[in-house]
Scaffold this motif. Sequence first.
Motif, PDB file in Angstrom:
ATOM      1  N   PHE A   1      -4.389  32.467  17.147  1.00 28.60           N
ATOM      2  CA  PHE A   1      -3.761  32.170  15.867  1.00 28.60           C
ATOM      3  C   PHE A   1      -4.701  32.600  14.754  1.00 28.60           C
ATOM      4  O   PHE A   1      -5.919  32.662  14.935  1.00 28.60           O
ATOM      5  N   GLY A   2      -4.142  32.879  13.605  1.00 28.85           N
ATOM      6  CA  GLY A   2      -4.949  33.254  12.454  1.00 28.85           C
ATOM      7  C   GLY A   2      -4.857  32.219  11.353  1.00 28.85           C
ATOM      8  O   GLY A   2      -3.795  31.637  11.124  1.00 28.85           O
ATOM      9  N   ILE A   3      -5.989  31.958  10.684  1.00 23.13           N
ATOM     10  CA  ILE A   3      -5.996  31.106   9.493  1.00 23.13           C
ATOM     11  C   ILE A   3      -6.158  32.018   8.293  1.00 23.13           C
ATOM     12  O   ILE A   3      -7.164  32.715   8.154  1.00 23.13           O
TER      13      ILE A   3
ATOM     14  N   PHE B   1      -9.920  33.550  13.320  1.00 21.71           N
ATOM     15  CA  PHE B   1      -9.012  33.493  14.455  1.00 21.71           C
ATOM     16  C   PHE B   1      -9.320  32.229  15.253  1.00 21.71           C
ATOM     17  O   PHE B   1     -10.486  31.879  15.453  1.00 21.71           O
ATOM     18  N   ILE B   2      -8.281  31.561  15.713  1.00 15.54           N
ATOM     19  CA  ILE B   2      -8.414  30.441  16.642  1.00 15.54           C
ATOM     20  C   ILE B   2      -7.978  30.934  18.016  1.00 15.54           C
ATOM     21  O   ILE B   2      -6.873  31.455  18.177  1.00 15.54           O
ATOM     22  N   TYR B   3      -8.860  30.782  19.007  1.00 13.35           N
ATOM     23  CA  TYR B   3      -8.553  31.166  20.382  1.00 13.35           C
ATOM     24  C   TYR B   3      -8.388  29.908  21.228  1.00 13.35           C
ATOM     25  O   TYR B   3      -9.214  28.994  21.162  1.00 13.35           O
ATOM     26  N   ILE B   4      -7.336  29.873  22.030  1.00 12.01           N
ATOM     27  CA  ILE B   4      -7.155  28.820  23.024  1.00 12.01           C
ATOM     28  C   ILE B   4      -7.346  29.455  24.394  1.00 12.01           C
ATOM     29  O   ILE B   4      -6.586  30.340  24.794  1.00 12.01           O
ATOM     30  N   LEU B   5      -8.391  29.019  25.097  1.00 19.95           N
ATOM     31  CA  LEU B   5      -8.759  29.583  26.392  1.00 19.95           C
ATOM     32  C   LEU B   5      -8.509  28.537  27.474  1.00 19.95           C
ATOM     33  O   LEU B   5      -9.004  27.412  27.388  1.00 19.95           O
ATOM     34  N   THR B   6      -7.743  28.901  28.484  1.00 17.78           N
ATOM     35  CA  THR B   6      -7.436  27.988  29.578  1.00 17.78           C
ATOM     36  C   THR B   6      -7.937  28.572  30.892  1.00 17.78           C
ATOM     37  O   THR B   6      -8.303  29.749  30.968  1.00 17.78           O
ATOM     38  N   ALA B   7      -7.933  27.745  31.933  1.00 17.41           N
ATOM     39  CA  ALA B   7      -8.413  28.191  33.238  1.00 17.41           C
ATOM     40  C   ALA B   7      -7.555  29.339  33.750  1.00 17.41           C
ATOM     41  O   ALA B   7      -6.325  29.287  33.690  1.00 17.41           O
TER      42      ALA B   7
ATOM     43  N   GLU C   1       1.095  35.425  14.326  1.00 20.40           N
ATOM     44  CA  GLU C   1       0.726  36.814  14.571  1.00 20.40           C
ATOM     45  C   GLU C   1      -0.507  37.139  13.731  1.00 20.40           C
ATOM     46  O   GLU C   1      -0.409  37.724  12.652  1.00 20.40           O
ATOM     47  N   PRO C   2      -1.687  36.729  14.210  1.00 22.14           N
ATOM     48  CA  PRO C   2      -2.906  36.931  13.419  1.00 22.14           C
ATOM     49  C   PRO C   2      -3.209  38.406  13.212  1.00 22.14           C
ATOM     50  O   PRO C   2      -2.989  39.238  14.092  1.00 22.14           O
ATOM     51  N   ARG C   3      -3.715  38.720  12.037  1.00 18.34           N
ATOM     52  CA  ARG C   3      -4.102  40.093  11.722  1.00 18.34           C
ATOM     53  C   ARG C   3      -5.523  40.097  11.186  1.00 18.34           C
ATOM     54  O   ARG C   3      -5.870  39.314  10.302  1.00 18.34           O
TER      55      ARG C   3
END
Length: 259
Positions: free
Chosen positions: A231-233, A251-257, A242-244
């Motif tokens: 995601f973008g702020i 940028f916010i990153y969500i990282l999962t297993a 739609e982050p640019r």
Amino acid sequence: MSENYDAYSTYYDMYTNVDNYVKIIVDRMNDSLHRVCGRGFEGASVLDAACGTGNSMISLMNYTDDVTGFDSSYGMLAKAQGKTDREGLPLSVFSANLEHFDTERKYNYITCIYGSVNHLTSLDALISFLKCARRSLFEDGAVVIDTNTKMIYEHYWKHPCVEFISKDHVLYREPIERFDALHSIKVHSLNATGDPDIWSALVTVMTERFYSVDDIILASSQADLKISSIFGISSSDSLSLEPRDDLDNRFIYILTAAK
């Protein structure tokens, strides 16, 4: 770098948390988690990596009582502990490095907030951090980080007070006039009052590396994690699906297993 943050800790809140921006990031992270995972920080266990003076931990406490933080700077941790003691918050902190840390328990979420991963100045260091985070994470949990975007670094590179280290690293110092205007601090009197030289602290503190989306994907895969969403702020503090890189501050990153 931790020694520089020890010196910088006295001024950190005045310099960084303008307009309560850390809380904005935490709130946007929570919004992102609800969109991706169907649940957020509410009632979850959270480990806040590079917690600094505790602003991010206090913001996380709006959602859950189970928050732990660590930082490599004893000066920053002392500030964080002081805040939690004064406000009677059930927070715990410990000393550890982003690249090498172990925990006695697992967490639902591991956060690294306010672009702290950008202080990891090599891809190997980023991979090491994510591997440590993966070991401390429940299988259905997530690592949530925010990074500075290319637009932010291009702004820094065009700034008259910027000095280059290499194409991936930048050394940034705020103009004294702006610092005075924002925080009413007489910079020229710092040494006279026995305070540490904030500029010598900033020289190392603000050494950062820009990480592209491809860098984060590569580092995540090495740590048995995958990017579930980005995601973008934007400058208006809104959250973009739609982050640019040419429009967003972070940028916010969500990282999962990885599965």
